[in-house]
Design a protein around this motif. Structure first.
Motif: not given
Length: 545
Positions: A419-420, A479-481, A487-488, A492-496
């Motif tokens: 996704x990223x 740059x990637x960071x 898209x933080x 976070x939604x993926x993390x949830x």
């Protein structure tokens, strides 16, 4: 509630074969739970061939006494009464008495007991009652003194009780002070988000804590409240009234300990010959019993000189005659270990089936010969029902990222990275790769050329090349960071999703406690699981709530 059954492979090869390829492990067990005829055979054996067990009348009275004391329901007391009827059989399973019931799997074991007993009663057309064996005799306080929850910042947090004395005695005999209860309850309340159910839930938990002197009592009261309407019967393995009924079996376990251990070692050899690994520690020497001495629960070993038993260090010694006398006069001073508990359970109850987790099924595979030595047969072994609760917010996030159930459970990190990459309109990975490739193509011939001037220059050039590539990689990472920070919210939604379903890579049911789900949704989802026509089949079920 929508429920979807999936296959979730465990790390227990023996249990995987037990569930899916029973013929490969049939030599380790007495009955095939996947054949209806074996259920009837087990019932017939209990009726006609089972050796004398505990006195049913006295067992029933002991269970009525304990269940009444913990606030047991009329349905539970009725089931305990039914044990006086010789036609009544039992589905038995249990767990340690953990704080606030511990991980969800404990609750799911209770659901399995109720569902399996209901199913067996219907199939056999006779009373079959569910019995929850509370392992109150266990002394590992650190294993049961806590619960985990998911915090608002997506971390698994732990709330625990400190051991009040430090003595290695049974959990059933370890008193918890009012101050300790209140500290744990305050931590629980802080962990729960404000909802319409929180005040009532906390009031109920406080009321039960006020009436409980030990973790076993508190655990039993909570479980009785959750499952009393379904007639679940509870037994504390460290109950003195139960201990007295166990005296004849304890005497056998003492007098025949060498033979029993020998049969367990045969079971270990059979497991190893099948290319499996034993799931319980079994040394060449073992007595498979504990004794209470000086306020502590002490594991016994056969004395090296062959005369009686000692503790692990050889500092305390007990003759076989001394322990046999204890079995008669003070059976409450003896206690089973993990290998003799199945034998004692079958002595106490007419066990049609035992509900077990996957690791438990694997280590029960050691016990067949020990059962036979005592004239017994192993009960049907039923895999505990397994669940993952899929909450509405998690379902919404899965739809947003077009994640399948398998994606969410088994390959979430991979799907997050995909996704990223899709969000990377700058094609950073590709462009930085091109830059590094072109730079190397231009720079490496130069390094080769200057090497002809002086070998030291070649080494310097190679080092320089490495440092420049390292700086390009550093800029790529930054740059990637930076892109990732844009898209933080999505991350976070993926993390949830991950922390809700497989926290730390573990199944949800092995980590989280029931309280947060009761706080969010009340008891409706639990009642639905209890009333669905589910049977133990080894499948994992995902519940959409």
């Amino acid at each position: 509630m929508q429920v979807e059954a999936i296959q979730w492979k465990s790390g227990q090869p023996l249990t995987e074969d037990y569930i899916h390829r029973f013929d490969q492990v049939s030599g380790l067990f007495d009955y095939n739970p996947w054949k209806a005829d074996d259920w009837k055979q087990r019932a017939a054996w209990l009726d006609k061939e089972r050796p004398d067990g505990a006195d049913r009348e006295a067992l029933s009275e002991a269970l009525i006494r304990f269940n009444s004391a913990i606030g047991g329901s009329e349905a539970t007391i009725r089931h305990a009464e039914l044990l006086k009827d010789r036609r009544t059989l039992c589905i038995v399973g249990g767990q340690q008495a953990s704080l606030f019931t511990g991980p969800l799997l404990v609750v799911y074991k209770a659901i399995t007991l109720i569902q399996a007993a209901r199913h067996a009663s219907s199939e056999l057309q006779r009373p079959v009652i569910p019995v929850f064996w509370i392992a109150g005799e266990d002394h590992d306080f650190d294993e049961v003194n806590h619960f985990h929850y998911l915090s608002s910042d997506m971390k698994v947090e732990k709330v625990k009780l400190d051991h009040p004395t430090g003595l290695r005695t049974s959990v059933s005999q370890t008193a918890i002070s009012r101050e300790q209860w209140e500290e744990a309850l305050a931590s629980m309340e802080q962990a729960l988000m404000p909802t319409e159910f929180r005040a009532e839930l906390m009031a109920s938990l406080r009321g039960m804590a006020d009436a409980s002197a030990t973790l076993v009592e508190y655990f039993a009261r909570i479980m009785a409240k959750l499952f009393g309407a379904y007639g679940l019967v509870f037994v504390d393995s460290d109950d003195p009234h139960i201990r007295r009924l166990e005296a004849p079996m304890f005497r056998q376990l003492v007098e025949r300990s060498d033979e029993i251990h020998g049969e367990l070692l045969k079971g270990k050899a059979r497991i190893l010959s099948g290319s499996y690994q034993p799931q319980a520690e079994l040394h060449d020497r073992g007595a498979n019993l504990f004794v209470y001495d000086g306020g502590e629960r002490i594991l016994l070993y056969p004395a090296e000189d062959g005369n009686g038993f000692t503790d692990r260090r050889g500092e305390r010694r007990y003759s076989r005659e001394q322990l046999a006398e204890l079995a008669e006069s003070s059976p409450e001073r003896l206690s089973n270990n993990v290998m003799t508990r199945p034998l004692m359970q079958d002595y106490l109850f007419p066990v049609l089936g035992a509900v077990l987790g996957r690791a438990e099924i694997a280590y029960w595979g050691l016990t067949r010969e020990a059962f036979h030595l005592l004239g017994m047969r192993m009960p049907l072994l039923l895999p505990r029902l397994e669940f993952t609760l899929l909450e509405g917010t998690v379902q919404k996030n899965m739809r947003k990222f077009d994640l399948s159930l398998e994606d969410a459970l088994f390959r979430l990190e991979e799907r997050q990275q995909d996704w990223l990459k899709e969000q990377d309109q700058f094609h950073l990975e590709e462009r930085f790769g091109e830059v590094k490739s072109r730079f190397k193509d231009s720079y490496e011939p130069l390094v080769e050329a200057i090497g002809a001037i002086n070998p030291g220059l070649r080494k310097l050039g190679e080092t320089n090349l490495g440092k420049i590539i390292e700086q390009i990689d550093f800029l790529q990472q930054k740059s990637e960071d930076g892109l990732r920070s844009q898209f933080d919210a999505g991350i976070r939604q993926f993390e949830r999703i991950g922390m809700s379903l497989v926290p730390g890579g573990k199944p949800q049911e092995r980590v989280f406690n029931i309280a947060s789900y009761m706080n969010k949704y009340g008891e409706g989802w639990l009642k639905e699981l209890l009333e669905l026509p589910l049977v133990p089949d080894g499948k994992h079920r995902v519940c959409y709530i």
